[in-house]
Motif scaffolding. Sequence first.
Motif, PDB file in Angstrom:
ATOM      1  N   UNK A 176     -25.907   2.096  10.629  1.00  0.00           N
ATOM      2  CA  UNK A 176     -26.618   2.593   9.875  1.00  0.00           C
ATOM      3  C   UNK A 176     -27.638   3.759  10.100  1.00  0.00           C
ATOM      4  N   UNK A 177     -27.368   4.001  11.362  1.00  0.00           N
ATOM      5  CA  UNK A 177     -28.099   5.433  11.996  1.00  0.00           C
ATOM      6  C   UNK A 177     -29.680   5.332  11.817  1.00  0.00           C
ATOM      7  N   UNK A 178     -30.134   3.842  11.892  1.00  0.00           N
ATOM      8  CA  UNK A 178     -31.648   3.643  12.050  1.00  0.00           C
ATOM      9  C   UNK A 178     -32.202   2.809  13.119  1.00  0.00           C
ATOM     10  N   UNK A 179     -31.847   3.456  14.353  1.00  0.00           N
ATOM     11  CA  UNK A 179     -32.035   2.667  15.487  1.00  0.00           C
ATOM     12  C   UNK A 179     -33.477   2.237  16.003  1.00  0.00           C
ATOM     13  N   UNK A 180     -34.542   3.077  15.660  1.00  0.00           N
ATOM     14  CA  UNK A 180     -35.578   3.223  16.249  1.00  0.00           C
ATOM     15  C   UNK A 180     -35.616   3.729  17.786  1.00  0.00           C
ATOM     16  N   UNK A 181     -36.769   4.199  18.136  1.00  0.00           N
ATOM     17  CA  UNK A 181     -36.680   4.821  19.573  1.00  0.00           C
ATOM     18  C   UNK A 181     -37.519   4.309  20.481  1.00  0.00           C
ATOM     19  N   UNK A 182     -36.901   4.386  21.804  1.00  0.00           N
ATOM     20  CA  UNK A 182     -37.754   3.758  22.962  1.00  0.00           C
ATOM     21  C   UNK A 182     -38.444   5.153  23.509  1.00  0.00           C
ATOM     22  N   UNK A 183     -39.612   4.631  24.168  1.00  0.00           N
ATOM     23  CA  UNK A 183     -40.394   5.666  24.624  1.00  0.00           C
ATOM     24  C   UNK A 183     -40.825   5.136  26.178  1.00  0.00           C
ATOM     25  N   UNK A 184     -41.279   6.279  26.887  1.00  0.00           N
ATOM     26  CA  UNK A 184     -41.816   6.021  28.308  1.00  0.00           C
ATOM     27  C   UNK A 184     -43.198   6.370  28.307  1.00  0.00           C
ATOM     28  N   UNK A 185     -43.832   6.044  28.837  1.00  0.00           N
ATOM     29  CA  UNK A 185     -45.527   5.968  29.015  1.00  0.00           C
ATOM     30  C   UNK A 185     -45.794   7.070  29.780  1.00  0.00           C
ATOM     31  N   UNK A 186     -46.312   8.415  29.217  1.00  0.00           N
ATOM     32  CA  UNK A 186     -46.873   9.281  30.149  1.00  0.00           C
ATOM     33  C   UNK A 186     -48.006   9.193  30.556  1.00  0.00           C
ATOM     34  N   UNK A 187     -49.029   8.826  29.569  1.00  0.00           N
ATOM     35  CA  UNK A 187     -50.314   8.845  29.827  1.00  0.00           C
ATOM     36  C   UNK A 187     -50.973   7.136  29.116  1.00  0.00           C
ATOM     37  N   UNK A 188     -51.380   6.711  29.810  1.00  0.00           N
ATOM     38  CA  UNK A 188     -51.735   5.200  29.684  1.00  0.00           C
ATOM     39  C   UNK A 188     -52.930   5.372  28.794  1.00  0.00           C
ATOM     40  N   UNK A 189     -53.504   4.285  28.037  1.00  0.00           N
ATOM     41  CA  UNK A 189     -54.684   4.317  27.163  1.00  0.00           C
ATOM     42  C   UNK A 189     -54.542   3.113  26.180  1.00  0.00           C
ATOM     43  N   UNK A 190     -55.229   3.204  25.291  1.00  0.00           N
ATOM     44  CA  UNK A 190     -55.018   2.065  23.927  1.00  0.00           C
ATOM     45  C   UNK A 190     -54.489   2.616  22.769  1.00  0.00           C
ATOM     46  N   UNK A 191     -53.797   1.640  22.131  1.00  0.00           N
ATOM     47  CA  UNK A 191     -53.442   2.019  20.684  1.00  0.00           C
ATOM     48  C   UNK A 191     -53.808   0.880  19.634  1.00  0.00           C
ATOM     49  N   UNK A 192     -53.990   1.290  18.467  1.00  0.00           N
ATOM     50  CA  UNK A 192     -54.280   0.366  17.545  1.00  0.00           C
ATOM     51  C   UNK A 192     -53.775   0.684  16.146  1.00  0.00           C
ATOM     52  N   UNK A 193     -53.870  -0.245  15.101  1.00  0.00           N
ATOM     53  CA  UNK A 193     -53.257  -0.009  13.796  1.00  0.00           C
ATOM     54  C   UNK A 193     -54.032   1.110  13.070  1.00  0.00           C
ATOM     55  N   UNK A 194     -53.687   2.106  12.616  1.00  0.00           N
ATOM     56  CA  UNK A 194     -54.487   3.078  11.864  1.00  0.00           C
ATOM     57  C   UNK A 194     -54.659   4.388  12.803  1.00  0.00           C
ATOM     58  N   UNK A 195     -54.147   4.278  14.188  1.00  0.00           N
ATOM     59  CA  UNK A 195     -54.118   5.635  14.878  1.00  0.00           C
ATOM     60  C   UNK A 195     -53.110   6.633  14.333  1.00  0.00           C
ATOM     61  N   UNK A 196     -53.722   8.004  14.524  1.00  0.00           N
ATOM     62  CA  UNK A 196     -52.870   9.059  14.350  1.00  0.00           C
ATOM     63  C   UNK A 196     -51.724   9.169  15.235  1.00  0.00           C
ATOM     64  N   UNK A 197     -50.693   9.630  14.875  1.00  0.00           N
ATOM     65  CA  UNK A 197     -49.401  10.018  15.791  1.00  0.00           C
ATOM     66  C   UNK A 197     -49.356  11.474  15.464  1.00  0.00           C
ATOM     67  N   UNK A 198     -48.850  12.271  16.647  1.00  0.00           N
ATOM     68  CA  UNK A 198     -48.607  13.689  16.546  1.00  0.00           C
ATOM     69  C   UNK A 198     -47.629  14.050  17.618  1.00  0.00           C
ATOM     70  N   UNK A 199     -46.696  14.737  17.136  1.00  0.00           N
ATOM     71  CA  UNK A 199     -45.633  15.295  18.281  1.00  0.00           C
ATOM     72  C   UNK A 199     -46.479  16.524  19.056  1.00  0.00           C
ATOM     73  N   UNK A 200     -46.698  16.472  20.182  1.00  0.00           N
ATOM     74  CA  UNK A 200     -47.430  17.268  20.873  1.00  0.00           C
ATOM     75  C   UNK A 200     -46.744  18.539  21.853  1.00  0.00           C
ATOM     76  N   UNK A 201     -45.568  18.013  22.173  1.00  0.00           N
ATOM     77  CA  UNK A 201     -44.542  18.631  22.873  1.00  0.00           C
ATOM     78  C   UNK A 201     -43.080  18.619  22.717  1.00  0.00           C
ATOM     79  N   UNK A 202     -42.269  19.514  22.419  1.00  0.00           N
ATOM     80  CA  UNK A 202     -40.991  19.321  22.061  1.00  0.00           C
ATOM     81  C   UNK A 202     -40.107  19.300  23.442  1.00  0.00           C
ATOM     82  N   UNK A 203     -38.846  18.854  23.336  1.00  0.00           N
ATOM     83  CA  UNK A 203     -37.931  18.577  24.368  1.00  0.00           C
ATOM     84  C   UNK A 203     -37.603  19.764  24.952  1.00  0.00           C
TER      85      UNK A 203
END
Length: 208
Positions: free
Chosen positions: A158-185
Amino acid sequence: MAESSPTCLAAAAQRLGLTGTVDAVCVVGQLFNDDVGAVGVSGIDKRPVAGPVRVRTLGLHGDVQADRKHHGGADKAVYAYAADDAAWWSQQLQRELPAGTFGENLRLSGIDLDGAYPGERWRIGERVVLEATVPRIPCATFGRWLREPSWVRRFMEAGRPGTYFRVITAGTVQAGDAVEVVSVAETAAESIRELALARGPAQSRPGD
């Protein structure tokens, strides 16, 4: 590995500044008994939690990676799945698929998740920075969890795999948080979606 082309690099650069939202943060609700699996249990049964959740190098506080060799470790610390893709599957399967059903830690909306290129970095909330690594190439446990026929092959095709991430900067997340691409490959040969379509179906087994 394919080499970066000017077209791919341009596509990767255009993703800078893309934004979205965390719809849900999920950790293990209970271990899923999978007697025929290599480990015997799985942490795929994830459920939404309220409030801030700590994110560290190996994933979310309160989460479990039962088979860290294949589904965890630093390069697969956080798994995200797109709300649009979950809705598409819900229509295909004619069943509800609430956040956590895919074993994801984050259910995200408003952003092209699998269009990310490995090495792309995302900020979530005020502090957490994640880096896209690889697509999810599921094992047969995923099929046994969802109880859908030939699920692994269907999911990969289906080509809808979801994405794995490594953690660069630790912290906290919660529902409602904003997400932004801050650096490209820095190099961009294939997106997460393209990698999954190229590699996934060939790795599935009959009956998965």
